[in-house]
Design a protein around this motif. Structure first.
Motif, PDB file in Angstrom:
ATOM      1  N   ARG A   7       1.090  -1.501  -0.017  1.00 42.15           N
ATOM      2  CA  ARG A   7      -0.340   0.033   0.105  1.00 42.15           C
ATOM      3  C   ARG A   7       0.523   1.648   0.180  1.00 42.15           C
ATOM      4  O   ARG A   7       0.325   1.975  -0.916  1.00 42.15           O
ATOM      5  CB  ARG A   7      -0.720   0.137   0.967  1.00 42.15           C
ATOM      6  CG  ARG A   7      -1.810  -0.973   1.236  1.00 42.15           C
ATOM      7  CD  ARG A   7      -2.891  -1.616   2.173  1.00 42.15           C
ATOM      8  NE  ARG A   7      -4.144  -1.413   2.056  1.00 42.15           N
ATOM      9  CZ  ARG A   7      -5.458  -2.289   1.027  1.00 42.15           C
ATOM     10  NH1 ARG A   7      -5.306  -0.784   0.229  1.00 42.15           N
ATOM     11  NH2 ARG A   7      -6.037  -2.533   1.198  1.00 42.15           N
ATOM     12  N   GLY A   8       1.822   1.391   0.731  1.00 46.11           N
ATOM     13  CA  GLY A   8       2.585   2.503   1.165  1.00 46.11           C
ATOM     14  C   GLY A   8       3.530   2.833  -0.148  1.00 46.11           C
ATOM     15  O   GLY A   8       3.596   4.330  -1.234  1.00 46.11           O
ATOM     16  N   GLU A   9       3.620   1.822  -1.168  1.00 48.86           N
ATOM     17  CA  GLU A   9       4.259   1.769  -2.706  1.00 48.86           C
ATOM     18  C   GLU A   9       3.275   2.280  -3.298  1.00 48.86           C
ATOM     19  O   GLU A   9       3.537   3.263  -4.485  1.00 48.86           O
ATOM     20  CB  GLU A   9       5.314   0.166  -3.553  1.00 48.86           C
ATOM     21  CG  GLU A   9       6.403  -0.052  -2.283  1.00 48.86           C
ATOM     22  CD  GLU A   9       7.011  -2.256  -2.666  1.00 48.86           C
ATOM     23  OE1 GLU A   9       7.932  -1.942  -2.912  1.00 48.86           O
ATOM     24  OE2 GLU A   9       5.380  -2.466  -3.025  1.00 48.86           O
ATOM     25  N   VAL A  10       2.568   1.513  -3.232  1.00 52.78           N
ATOM     26  CA  VAL A  10       1.132   2.440  -4.500  1.00 52.78           C
ATOM     27  C   VAL A  10       1.204   3.899  -3.917  1.00 52.78           C
ATOM     28  O   VAL A  10       0.864   4.735  -5.258  1.00 52.78           O
ATOM     29  CB  VAL A  10      -0.084   1.082  -4.604  1.00 52.78           C
ATOM     30  CG1 VAL A  10      -1.457   2.249  -5.196  1.00 52.78           C
ATOM     31  CG2 VAL A  10       0.342   0.567  -4.755  1.00 52.78           C
ATOM     32  N   ALA A  11       0.817   3.813  -2.402  1.00 55.35           N
ATOM     33  CA  ALA A  11       1.051   5.555  -2.412  1.00 55.35           C
ATOM     34  C   ALA A  11       1.726   6.387  -2.835  1.00 55.35           C
ATOM     35  O   ALA A  11       1.754   7.534  -3.672  1.00 55.35           O
ATOM     36  CB  ALA A  11       0.288   5.702  -0.429  1.00 55.35           C
ATOM     37  N   GLU A  12       3.407   6.238  -2.760  1.00 59.30           N
ATOM     38  CA  GLU A  12       4.498   6.933  -3.217  1.00 59.30           C
ATOM     39  C   GLU A  12       4.062   6.562  -4.867  1.00 59.30           C
ATOM     40  O   GLU A  12       4.003   8.194  -5.407  1.00 59.30           O
ATOM     41  CB  GLU A  12       5.430   5.639  -3.034  1.00 59.30           C
ATOM     42  CG  GLU A  12       6.854   6.553  -3.315  1.00 59.30           C
ATOM     43  CD  GLU A  12       7.846   5.754  -2.439  1.00 59.30           C
ATOM     44  OE1 GLU A  12       8.829   5.438  -4.173  1.00 59.30           O
ATOM     45  OE2 GLU A  12       8.474   4.977  -1.864  1.00 59.30           O
ATOM     46  N   LEU A  13       3.821   5.968  -5.830  1.00 58.28           N
ATOM     47  CA  LEU A  13       3.541   5.901  -7.102  1.00 58.28           C
ATOM     48  C   LEU A  13       2.771   6.889  -7.101  1.00 58.28           C
ATOM     49  O   LEU A  13       2.708   7.715  -8.401  1.00 58.28           O
ATOM     50  CB  LEU A  13       3.295   4.233  -7.937  1.00 58.28           C
ATOM     51  CG  LEU A  13       2.451   3.946  -8.804  1.00 58.28           C
ATOM     52  CD1 LEU A  13       3.869   4.669  -9.596  1.00 58.28           C
ATOM     53  CD2 LEU A  13       1.791   3.229  -9.722  1.00 58.28           C
ATOM     54  N   GLU A  14       1.679   6.865  -6.641  1.00 60.16           N
ATOM     55  CA  GLU A  14       0.439   7.671  -7.005  1.00 60.16           C
ATOM     56  C   GLU A  14       0.881   9.456  -6.418  1.00 60.16           C
ATOM     57  O   GLU A  14      -0.269  10.568  -7.414  1.00 60.16           O
ATOM     58  CB  GLU A  14      -1.213   7.410  -5.929  1.00 60.16           C
ATOM     59  CG  GLU A  14      -1.279   5.984  -7.249  1.00 60.16           C
ATOM     60  CD  GLU A  14      -3.002   5.346  -5.726  1.00 60.16           C
ATOM     61  OE1 GLU A  14      -3.460   4.570  -6.656  1.00 60.16           O
ATOM     62  OE2 GLU A  14      -2.620   5.936  -4.810  1.00 60.16           O
ATOM     63  N   ALA A  15       1.721   9.661  -5.816  1.00 63.57           N
ATOM     64  CA  ALA A  15       1.951  10.490  -5.454  1.00 63.57           C
ATOM     65  C   ALA A  15       2.446  11.149  -6.596  1.00 63.57           C
ATOM     66  O   ALA A  15       3.037  12.835  -6.568  1.00 63.57           O
ATOM     67  CB  ALA A  15       2.950  10.709  -4.396  1.00 63.57           C
ATOM     68  N   GLN A  16       3.312  10.335  -6.936  1.00 60.68           N
ATOM     69  CA  GLN A  16       4.996  10.528  -7.719  1.00 60.68           C
ATOM     70  C   GLN A  16       3.930  11.227  -9.446  1.00 60.68           C
ATOM     71  O   GLN A  16       3.843  12.244 -10.073  1.00 60.68           O
ATOM     72  CB  GLN A  16       5.857   9.741  -8.102  1.00 60.68           C
ATOM     73  CG  GLN A  16       6.725   9.900  -9.513  1.00 60.68           C
ATOM     74  CD  GLN A  16       7.215   8.518  -9.760  1.00 60.68           C
ATOM     75  OE1 GLN A  16       7.872   8.196  -9.204  1.00 60.68           O
ATOM     76  NE2 GLN A  16       7.432   8.601 -11.421  1.00 60.68           N
ATOM     77  N   ILE A  17       2.293  10.580  -9.910  1.00 61.40           N
ATOM     78  CA  ILE A  17       2.383  10.412 -10.479  1.00 61.40           C
ATOM     79  C   ILE A  17       1.038  11.548 -10.703  1.00 61.40           C
ATOM     80  O   ILE A  17       0.405  12.467 -11.976  1.00 61.40           O
ATOM     81  CB  ILE A  17       1.960   9.546 -12.104  1.00 61.40           C
ATOM     82  CG1 ILE A  17       0.590   8.877 -10.579  1.00 61.40           C
ATOM     83  CG2 ILE A  17       2.975   8.208 -11.892  1.00 61.40           C
ATOM     84  CD1 ILE A  17       0.224   7.361 -11.410  1.00 61.40           C
ATOM     85  N   GLY A  18       0.839  12.458  -9.856  1.00 60.06           N
ATOM     86  CA  GLY A  18      -0.507  13.383  -9.012  1.00 60.06           C
ATOM     87  C   GLY A  18      -1.847  12.274  -9.551  1.00 60.06           C
ATOM     88  O   GLY A  18      -2.319  13.362  -9.869  1.00 60.06           O
ATOM     89  N   VAL A  19      -1.610  11.081  -9.658  1.00 59.07           N
ATOM     90  CA  VAL A  19      -3.370  11.001 -10.019  1.00 59.07           C
ATOM     91  C   VAL A  19      -3.639  10.006  -9.156  1.00 59.07           C
ATOM     92  O   VAL A  19      -2.792   8.968  -9.214  1.00 59.07           O
ATOM     93  CB  VAL A  19      -3.822  10.394 -11.056  1.00 59.07           C
ATOM     94  CG1 VAL A  19      -2.899   9.893 -11.902  1.00 59.07           C
ATOM     95  CG2 VAL A  19      -5.020  10.597 -11.410  1.00 59.07           C
ATOM     96  N   ARG A  20      -4.484   9.090  -9.075  1.00 57.92           N
ATOM     97  CA  ARG A  20      -5.117   7.622  -7.610  1.00 57.92           C
ATOM     98  C   ARG A  20      -4.990   7.060  -9.282  1.00 57.92           C
ATOM     99  O   ARG A  20      -6.036   6.925 -10.206  1.00 57.92           O
ATOM    100  CB  ARG A  20      -5.844   8.004  -6.973  1.00 57.92           C
ATOM    101  CG  ARG A  20      -6.547   6.749  -6.515  1.00 57.92           C
ATOM    102  CD  ARG A  20      -7.551   6.953  -5.305  1.00 57.92           C
ATOM    103  NE  ARG A  20      -8.399   5.740  -4.897  1.00 57.92           N
ATOM    104  CZ  ARG A  20      -7.549   5.031  -3.506  1.00 57.92           C
ATOM    105  NH1 ARG A  20      -7.138   5.993  -3.188  1.00 57.92           N
ATOM    106  NH2 ARG A  20      -8.144   3.751  -3.318  1.00 57.92           N
ATOM    107  N   LEU A  21      -4.730   5.727  -8.979  1.00 61.36           N
ATOM    108  CA  LEU A  21      -4.913   4.668 -10.384  1.00 61.36           C
ATOM    109  C   LEU A  21      -6.308   4.284 -10.350  1.00 61.36           C
ATOM    110  O   LEU A  21      -6.698   4.004  -9.063  1.00 61.36           O
ATOM    111  CB  LEU A  21      -3.648   3.379  -9.970  1.00 61.36           C
ATOM    112  CG  LEU A  21      -2.477   4.660 -10.271  1.00 61.36           C
ATOM    113  CD1 LEU A  21      -1.775   2.502  -9.808  1.00 61.36           C
ATOM    114  CD2 LEU A  21      -2.094   4.506 -11.437  1.00 61.36           C
TER     115      LEU A  21
END
Length: 191
Positions: A7-21
């Protein structure tokens, strides 16, 4: 199959790209895997490389990660513009010299690519699978088509188009489970 993300990695990814998958893809990353086996040549894996998240695979880099929060366009280029460009495509029989034809087709290809492969064409989308012969499939992550899969045959002078099943847009889960069902049928012994 790459291990699922935390969950932390997904949150980090989404923060980087600026959108929730999209939820179906997000759930896949969390519970199934970060990429690997899947339609065509597989699902492009998402990985952390040098402290940045990116998708890896043949053509995955076509997605502009800085534009993923922008909505995927509801429309492609003006159809009249495309028709005009296609009508201007050089034909080999119109040239006496093959070198002149090569020069003309190269110039035409540059004009075509400027329209069809403009970065705004795939804003809000990630390339997630390679079909072969430079054809790919994209997952739309922003905009009105969010969560759907689109076919990319622009290399063959065909515009981006949504995948449809009985006239309905194909979602990530439908796309993946349809592949899984067909793969299972293909490997099951016949009764």
């Amino acid at each position: 199959m790459d291990e699922p993300l935390t969950r932390g990695e997904v949150a980090e990814l989404e923060a980087q790209i600026g959108v929730r998958l999209p939820e179906q893809y997000r759930d896949f990353l969390l519970h199934v895997g970060a990429g690997g086996a899947g339609p065509a040549y597989g699902l492009f894996p998402v990985r952390r490389v040098q402290d940045r998240w990116c998708w890896e695979g043949d053509g995955a880099d076509l997605a502009d990660l800085s534009r993923l929060a922008e909505p995927f366009p509801d429309r492609g280029p003006d159809p009249k513009l495309l028709d005009d460009l296609l009508s201007q495509r050089p034909e080999v029989e119109d040239f006496d010299d093959l070198e002149d034809f090569d020069d003309a087709i190269e110039a035409w290809d540059e004009r075509w690519a400027a329209v069809m492969f403009a970065p705004e064409r795939t804003a809000g989308a990630i390339a997630i699978s390679h079909l072969g012969c430079a054809q790919r499939e994209w997952l739309i992550i922003s905009g009105s088509h969010r969560g759907t899969i689109w076919s990319d045959c622009r290399v063959d002078d065909v515009d981006l188009a949504p995948l449809l099943d009985d006239g309905r847009l194909v979602t990530f889960a439908h796309w993946y489970t349809d592949w899984l069902t067909n793969a299972e049928r293909a490997t099951s012994p016949s009764s």
